[in-house]
Design a protein around this motif. Structure first.
Motif, short mmCIF file in Angstrom:
data_model
loop_
_atom_site.label_atom_id
_atom_site.label_comp_id
_atom_site.label_asym_id
_atom_site.label_seq_id
_atom_site.Cartn_x
_atom_site.Cartn_y
_atom_site.Cartn_z
N LYS A 124 0.83 -1.20 0.00
CA LYS A 124 0.00 0.00 0.00
C LYS A 124 0.87 1.26 0.00
O LYS A 124 0.56 2.24 -0.69
CB LYS A 124 -0.92 -0.02 1.23
N LYS A 127 2.11 1.95 -3.49
CA LYS A 127 1.15 2.63 -4.36
C LYS A 127 1.10 4.12 -4.04
O LYS A 127 1.05 4.96 -4.95
CB LYS A 127 -0.24 2.01 -4.18
N TRP A 154 -6.25 5.56 4.66
CA TRP A 154 -5.94 4.94 3.37
C TRP A 154 -5.14 3.66 3.52
O TRP A 154 -5.29 2.73 2.72
CB TRP A 154 -5.19 5.92 2.45
N ASP A 157 -7.47 0.85 4.25
CA ASP A 157 -8.55 0.71 3.27
C ASP A 157 -8.34 -0.56 2.44
O ASP A 157 -7.22 -0.88 2.05
CB ASP A 157 -8.54 1.94 2.35
N ASN A 158 -9.43 -1.28 2.19
CA ASN A 158 -9.33 -2.55 1.45
C ASN A 158 -9.02 -2.34 -0.03
O ASN A 158 -8.53 -3.24 -0.70
CB ASN A 158 -10.62 -3.36 1.59
N ASP A 159 -9.35 -1.16 -0.55
CA ASP A 159 -9.05 -0.88 -1.96
C ASP A 159 -8.23 0.41 -2.05
O ASP A 159 -7.68 0.88 -1.05
CB ASP A 159 -10.34 -0.78 -2.78
N ASP A 160 -8.18 0.99 -3.25
CA ASP A 160 -7.35 2.18 -3.45
C ASP A 160 -8.17 3.46 -3.53
O ASP A 160 -7.65 4.52 -3.92
CB ASP A 160 -6.53 2.02 -4.74
N GLU A 161 -9.44 3.41 -3.16
CA GLU A 161 -10.32 4.55 -3.36
C GLU A 161 -9.87 5.78 -2.59
O GLU A 161 -9.95 6.91 -3.09
CB GLU A 161 -11.76 4.18 -3.00
N TYR A 174 -8.69 10.59 -12.05
CA TYR A 174 -8.80 9.16 -11.74
C TYR A 174 -7.95 8.34 -12.72
O TYR A 174 -7.19 7.46 -12.31
CB TYR A 174 -10.26 8.72 -11.81
N GLN A 178 -4.60 6.12 -11.85
CA GLN A 178 -4.55 4.69 -12.17
C GLN A 178 -3.34 4.37 -13.04
O GLN A 178 -2.65 3.38 -12.82
CB GLN A 178 -5.85 4.27 -12.88
#
Length: 240
Positions: A124, A127, A154, A157-161, A174, A178
């Protein structure tokens, strides 16, 4: 009788596993077993010459880190390379509490230049590091502060939102965010810097602070408080 033998064998196996596991654990942590006692292994950094809280490194060591996000004057007598993982709580404490004082007392007066170096310790944080490398100079430090200030949100957080939303607040769409997190060139640069720091500077955890000046290179492992850093900086600047 056979049952008793099985019980004894099982107990002996557990004892062996216990001691082997203990040995591996203490070896991993930097301890070893000598003459019936557990002793701390002296690492290279501990055996090296010390200047207060800093470890003295090779005088002619070249640091090949991009300076596009440097904070402070290029003519400052000292440059600080701040090796941090964006998911590291101690790094957040330093960046949010200590760095502003350093900027006020040393950067703004032209005595210190600071360069943040991504040293991600988990996926994480990698990223987040990649997103930071895609920021403009104007948005870079604000984005870092946001990441450190909102770290617990963050990073868990389970995702990258959350990361994508923060990136949008600092100028990345966005699609741009990405694309940044999937850019192999950005990833290679971060990993290359990390491996170089591990190999040449002995950095195995974060934060770590490399101070480079005309009088040589010195590194502080771990997170000193502001008073400790101030004492170190004042002594070193005076003796240069």
């Amino acid at each position: 009788m056979e049952k008793i033998i099985r019980i004894i064998s099982h107990a002996l196996s557990l004892i062996v596993v216990f001691f082997v596991t203990g040995y591996l654990y203490f070896t991993y942590k930097g301890f070893t077993y000598v003459d019936g006692q557990i002793v701390l292994i002296k690492q290279d950094a501990q055996a090296a010459e010390q200047n207060g809280i800093a470890t003295v490194l090779s005088h002619n060591m070249a640091i090949n880190i991009s300076q596009k996000y440097a904070l402070g004057s290029a003519s400052a007598p000292l440059t600080l390379y701040e090796y941090s993982s964006l998911g590291c709580p101690h790094c957040a404490d330093f960046h949010l509490d200590v760095l502003p004082k350093l900027k006020q007392d040393y950067v703004d007066s032209g005595l210190l230049r600071i360069i943040f170096v991504n040293y991600p310790l988990d996926k994480k944080s990698m990223k987040a590091a990649m997103l930071s490398e895609c920021m403009t100079y104007e948005n870079y430090f604000g984005f870092l502060n946001q990441l450190f200030d909102r770290q617990r949100f963050w990073w868990l957080d389970n995702d990258d939102e959350q990361l994508l939303r923060y990136a949008a607040e600092y100028g990345l769409s966005y699609d741009e965010a990405q694309a940044c997190m999937n850019d192999d060139t950005v990833a290679r640069d971060i990993v290359s810097n990390r491996q170089d720091a591990l190999r040449r500077l002995g950095i195995k955890g974060t934060p770590a602070f490399l101070f480079q000046g005309r009088d040589g290179n010195e590194i502080i492992y771990g997170a000193p408080n502001y008073d400790e850093l101030k004492e170190y900086l004042d002594h070193r600047l005076t003796s240069m």
